[in-house]
Scaffold this active site. Structure first.
Site, mmCIF file in Angstrom:
data_model
loop_
_atom_site.group_PDB
_atom_site.id
_atom_site.type_symbol
_atom_site.label_atom_id
_atom_site.label_comp_id
_atom_site.label_asym_id
_atom_site.label_seq_id
_atom_site.Cartn_x
_atom_site.Cartn_y
_atom_site.Cartn_z
ATOM 1 N N ASP A 37 -3.155 -7.871 -5.081
ATOM 2 C CA ASP A 37 -3.401 -6.682 -4.276
ATOM 3 C C ASP A 37 -3.805 -5.507 -5.160
ATOM 4 O OD1 ASP A 37 -3.508 -5.306 -1.926
ATOM 5 O OD2 ASP A 37 -1.355 -4.965 -1.767
ATOM 6 N N ARG A 89 7.104 -11.255 5.164
ATOM 7 C CA ARG A 89 6.779 -11.001 6.572
ATOM 8 C C ARG A 89 7.541 -11.984 7.436
ATOM 9 N NH1 ARG A 89 0.228 -9.686 6.079
ATOM 10 N NH2 ARG A 89 0.526 -7.999 4.560
ATOM 11 N N LYS A 128 -12.820 -3.225 7.850
ATOM 12 C CA LYS A 128 -12.695 -4.031 6.634
ATOM 13 C C LYS A 128 -13.848 -5.009 6.514
ATOM 14 C CE LYS A 128 -9.530 -7.255 8.948
ATOM 15 N NZ LYS A 128 -8.289 -8.041 8.844
ATOM 16 N N CYS A 135 0.789 -1.233 0.000
ATOM 17 C CA CYS A 135 0.000 0.000 0.000
ATOM 18 C C CYS A 135 0.827 1.292 0.000
ATOM 19 C CB CYS A 135 -1.028 -0.006 1.129
ATOM 20 S SG CYS A 135 -0.614 -0.959 2.575
ATOM 21 N N HIS A 182 -8.225 -0.641 0.233
ATOM 22 C CA HIS A 182 -7.308 -1.768 0.093
ATOM 23 C C HIS A 182 -8.158 -3.011 -0.200
ATOM 24 C CE1 HIS A 182 -4.139 0.378 2.659
ATOM 25 N NE2 HIS A 182 -5.234 1.057 2.903
#
Length: 660
Positions: A401, A381, A487, A352, A533
């Site tokens: 994404d 990650r 979300k 993002c 997102h």
């Protein structure tokens, strides 16, 4: 007298100290027998806990399955701990929560770690405790008394935890009979005998660190599954057996799709057949996002730490980031590898912030919006080694994404359109789903007004898409949003009833503010865009893992790495097999030949194990007649067809759903 309001609106006046069990008995003997707990002003409590003030009261029975399972599993965990300490004196207890399908408890054994061989004797002891029907009794203790008790009994882990609980927090224990107690907030059933002794099973043993920190002591964790009755347990064990057959790691090896190894913890080595599935998914998703008006971008893997500081990820997410010194490492034999003055960079854990940097290139007008940037973005990650699990939890992954930059008046329509896109895609893969709204967490950026607006916009968009209905499992989840945005979550249901949280869309006003994104409005002034997102697969790795298990390796033809194998019965048919395979490939069908000098039954078994959808068997007769014997995976028998008929039959099915 206390005024207790029941769900039907009636009010009962009772004396202080009356329990919900007393009220159930006063209503009737049937309810007295069925009631297992109570909700007092919405809080789940013990049925025997005295009422202290006026309250709304709802009695809980086994028909309230979610609450009943939570209570039962919590009780099973405590009974497990009591059984272990009875069988293995000197074992220290730590924590024992319930889980989605059972419970576990962490122990510090006195002499040796527990093993799978210990489980049958522990199960037997647990059933003894259940049969004894011991009352489970709640008490409130003073902090110093509880710490002293734990210390006197050598329970150093419990003493440490009791000492660290917040000042002013009520410390409660639960007794099992009069012999054994554990520190616990509760609630619990009234007695051990309320559990079905045939409704649980201890499943496995593993290692676990105290408080999840690998610097701390290693403990023994015993897992179990617990239910309300034997029928539920048996159904769960059947699901586990089926899940074992579908395990994507097992099928991935059998089908030669991918492997993992220590040299790259949490990163996938994709084999040609597995990567072919990836490529089909990638092409499918590109067609979908192109049709929906997205623009594909590509952003750097490594970005300066200052960018992550500005976005807020450095403070909130740094423990999960791989950081890199921005200098040439020392190549001498002596001295530190990296100097103290090195600047820091990080492998991106998400895409993002980079998409905002693309948005900020050049002046954007309100007429340019919405702008939809899509990226098959590779992210990293730093997940703990012990948390890694096949394709389901990895360190390197690629997201499907996208970030939609839009005006305030465009949010609801953009989210509605995304809901429609996600619906079509999930149905193409044969999934049903439920949709949830995850609301503001305790720790978050942004104002209350900002969160109020964002949450309401998502509600309105789901309503506009017609998805806020029981059919779609619509539910709101307090406290489960991201730190920067609420979300929507899509929870897919697979072929054996398991759910997977996959897709998401988040309505974010925080990152555009923190990273100073703006556009010129109709009024000539600068305005902040809202950033949505969104992802549908989530990550390619995890989605492929889910698909392997959903289909049990038997992919629909368009996704199957090998769509057909032409196998010979005799060597005289080798040339014919090659000719058939060439015709199949010319028609766009992924075909291979098997002309090895092996018996046909051996070939059939081998290709069935590899989950090849279509086996075309040929011998002398088929070569003479221009036919094949078609064997379809999962079906008995075979069908004799001409080569042209086979191609006509397979060619359309071999196309992706959006191309048929």
């Amino acid at each position: 007298m206390l005024k207790i309001t029941l769900p039907d609106g009636s009010v009962r006046e009772v004396a202080p100290g009356t329990t919900p069990a007393d009220i159930a008995a006063a209503i009737g003997p049937g309810l007295a027998k069925a009631a297992i707990a109570a909700r007092v002003d919405g809080e789940l409590r013990d049925i025997m806990r005295p009422l202290e003030a006026d309250a709304q009261l709802a009695l809980v029975t086994s028909r309230d399955e979610a609450d009943a399972l939570e209570l039962a599993r919590h009780d099973f965990a405590h009974i497990l701990a009591e059984a272990v300490q009875a069988l293995f004196p000197g074992t220290q207890i730590t924590f024992g929560p319930s889980t989605d399908d059972g419970f576990y408890y962490d122990f510090a054994p006195k002499d040796r770690p527990f093993t799978e061989e210990d489980l049958p004797v522990i199960e037997a002891k647990m059933r003894e405790i259940i049969a004894a029907d011991k009352p489970l009794r709640r008490e409130v203790w003073r902090r110093e008394d509880l710490i002293a008790r734990w210390q006197a009994e050598g329970e150093t882990f419990k003493a440490e935890w009791a000492a660290e609980l917040p000042e002013g927090e009520e410390l409660t224990v639960y007794w099992s009979g009069n012999e054994w107690l554990d520190m616990c907030r509760g609630p619990h059933l009234a007695s051990t005998g309320k559990l079905d002794p045939a409704a649980f099973r201890l499943t496995r043993v593993s290692g676990a660190y105290w408080r999840g920190d690998q610097k701390n002591a290693m403990l023994s964790r015993i897992y179990g599954t617990g239910w309300l009755n034997r029928k539920q347990l048996d159904a769960h064990l059947t699901r586990l057996e089926e899940a074992g057959k579908r395990d994507h790691r097992k099928l991935g090896a059998e089908m030669d799709l991918f492997h993992l190894q220590q040299e790259a913890h949490g990163s996938v080595f994709w084999h040609p057949k597995g990567y072919l599935i990836w490529r089909e998914l990638e092409a499918y998703m590109r067609r979908a996002i192109d049709d929906a008006g997205y623009r594909e971008v590509k952003t750097p893997q490594v970005m300066d730490a200052r960018q992550w500081e500005q976005s807020g990820h450095w403070g909130k997410y740094r423990e999960n980031m791989f950081v890199i010194p921005d200098e040439v490492p020392n190549v001498e034999d002596e001295g530190p590898l990296v100097s103290d003055g090195a600047d820091w960079m990080a492998l991106k854990p998400m895409n993002c912030p980079a998409h905002i940097l693309i948005f900020k290139q050049g002046i954007k007008s309100y007429r340019d919006l919405p702008l939809r940037f899509y990226e098959n973005g590779c992210c990293h990650r730093n997940e703990p080694h012990g948390a890694l699990h096949g394709l389901m939890r990895v360190r390197q992954f690629t997201q499907d994404d996208a970030h939609i930059f839009c005006r305030e008046d465009q949010i609801v329509e953009e989210v509605r359109a995304f809901c429609a896109l996600a619906d079509r895609i999930y149905k193409d893969f044969g999934f049903t789903y439920s949709i949830k709204l995850a609301l503001r967490p305790e720790k978050r950026f942004g104002t209350e007004e900002m969160w109020d607006k964002a949450e309401e916009e998502l509600r309105n968009a789901v309503a506009a898409a017609g998805l806020n209905t029981p059919e779609y499992g619509w539910e709101e989840l307090p406290g489960e949003g991201a730190f920067y945005a609420p979300k929507l979550e899509w929870h897919l249901t697979d072929a054996i009833g398991r759910t997977w949280q996959v897709g998401t869309i988040q309505s974010d006003r925080v990152l555009p503010e923190r990273l100073d994104a703006s556009y010129v409005g109709e009024d000539g002034e600068r305005h902040r865009p809202v950033m949505l997102h969104r992802a549908i697969f989530g990550s390619y790795e995890r989605f492929i893992g889910i698909l392997i298990e959903h289909y049990a390796g038997k992919f629909p033809l368009w996704l199957a790495p090998v769509q057909a194998v032409v196998a010979t019965i005799v060597s005289d048919a080798d040339d014919y097999a090659q000719t058939v395979a060439e015709k199949l490939r010319a028609a766009g069908i992924r075909a291979e030949t098997d002309i090895r000098n092996e018996k046909i039954n051996y070939k059939v078994r081998e290709h069935s194990l590899a989950k090849v959808p279509n086996l075309l068997v040929v011998g002398r007769r088929e070569a003479d007649e221009g036919t094949v014997a078609l064997r379809e995976l999962g079906k008995d028998g075979q069908t004799i067809l001409s080569v042209d008929d086979v191609i006509a039959r397979l060619a359309k099915e071999a196309l992706a759903p959006d191309m048929q």
